[in-house]
Enzyme design. Structure first.
Site, short mmCIF file in Angstrom:
data_model
loop_
_atom_site.label_atom_id
_atom_site.label_comp_id
_atom_site.label_asym_id
_atom_site.label_seq_id
_atom_site.Cartn_x
_atom_site.Cartn_y
_atom_site.Cartn_z
CG ASP A 343 68.78 54.89 41.63
OD1 ASP A 343 69.49 55.71 42.26
OD2 ASP A 343 67.55 54.90 41.70
CB SER A 344 71.83 54.76 45.10
OG SER A 344 72.42 54.90 46.37
#
Length: 368
Positions: A343-344
């Protein structure tokens, strides 16, 4: 390091997604020579290699491709670029060009890249680009980007175009649905399946091959800032609706479903921002009986192709750097056979938030 799940997905993408739109460029005589009836000479050596043969067993194709890849090419298949306009707040997106340029031959992705996320989707600073607002021009532009990876990289691995899809596809003119929370209020699996099918149809038509949906987090505390992105507080409801969404998206291999956020993400200690989002306070009983069942169901019943690893730790061990969570539980116990995307900034967080990595390089090592 093992990147077989990513390479498997790249080959599936080549068969089912990435190459089906690509046709030889009328302006590039040299590139046209790689296109043959029923196959593409991806490594440009004048013969059909095993990995280029769509009729060969997938495992044999993967091994053949891996043998031909150098370290830079393997490394690039573990990386994601944000598309134009989709960098984090206050920063430029890593990919600043809407279309390939001559400079791309000297950029990081000259050796390929695993994913380009949210490219030309009309969200953010490039929202008024003709390649985001005119659908015909958008499809042409996406194909031109794909053409670069097929024609201009040494082994020709197609890029995986990812996009968000929690309320329908994140695209300027795609169908917009209620939030997942609104969908969850219906308790209607058939309706959720229709939403998944429409999302997949629109994603495929617009060139996106992997959709980050559904969110399988279970909401238990209204202070957490992403309640609207979940189906609700009941693990059975989240499981069944999540399975229907993923099955519908992946039907006929239109797109891959990447579920998020694995694992134990939705129980930050009273909030989402700052250190709260990385330090859940929850018992093992709640983990096993409330937070994990939706992911197990999506893996076993829907056979999801992707999982997004979350920012947070559990019991002081960050999930994105955890062999226990990403291998022992996810693969060995649940039977997951797809690939994991962080995630990111979850990999960076191993260093600059969790403080368990010596530096950014060590953070990458731990995540691998």
């Amino acid at each position: 390091m093992s990147i077989k799940p990513i390479i498997v997905f790249a080959l599936i993408a080549a068969l089912a997604y990435g190459l089906c739109f690509i046709q030889p460029s009328s302006s590039a005589q040299d590139s046209r020579s790689i296109y043959h009836q029923g196959w593409i000479d991806l490594n440009k050596n004048g013969r059909m290699d095993l990995y280029e043969n769509s009729r060969a067993p997938i495992n044999a194709r993967v091994e053949d491709l891996l043998r031909q890849m150098n370290l830079n090419e393997k490394t690039c298949q573990t990386a994601t670029l944000y598309g134009v306009g989709r960098g984090r707040t206050g920063q430029k997106a890593p990919l600043e060009d809407e279309l390939p340029t001559t400079e791309w031959k000297s950029k990081l992705w000259k050796d390929g890249i695993a994913n380009i996320d949210e490219h030309l989707n009309g969200v953010g600073p490039n929202g008024k680009s003709i390649y985001a607002t005119d659908i015909a021009k958008h499809v042409w532009a996406m194909n031109e980007v794909q053409r670069f990876f097929i024609e201009e990289t040494r082994v020709g691995i197609p890029v995986d175009f990812t996009n968000e899809g929690l309320r329908g596809l994140a695209f300027s003119t795609a169908t917009s649905f209620p939030s997942e929370l609104g969908q969850g209020h219906t308790w209607d699996p058939e309706l959720i399946s229709k939403i998944g099918s429409i999302t997949a149809d629109e994603a495929r038509a617009l060139g996106y091959t992997n959709v980050y949906a559904p969110t399988l987090d279970v909401s238990r505390d209204q202070r957490w800032g992403r309640i609207e992105d979940t189906y609700g507080e009941d693990p059975y409801l989240v499981s069944r609706l999540g399975v229907e969404m993923a099955k519908a998206m992946q039907k006929d291999y239109r797109v891959a479903s990447t579920a998020k956020h694995y694992a134990i993400y939705s129980v930050g200690k009273g909030a989402r921002e700052g250190q709260a989002r990385t330090d859940p306070q929850v018992t093992r009983h709640e983990v096993e009986n409330i937070l994990l069942p939706p992911f197990k169901a999506a893996i076993k019943d829907a056979h999801i192709l992707g999982v997004m690893s979350s920012y947070n730790d559990y019991d002081s061990v960050p999930v994105t750097g955890s062999h226990y969570w990403l291998t022992e539980r996810l693969r060995d116990e649940f039977g997951f056979r797809g690939y994991v995307v962080s995630d990111s900034a979850a990999v960076e967080y191993l260093y600059n938030k969790h403080g368990v990595a010596a530096d950014m390089k060590d953070a990458v090592r731990q995540s691998i």
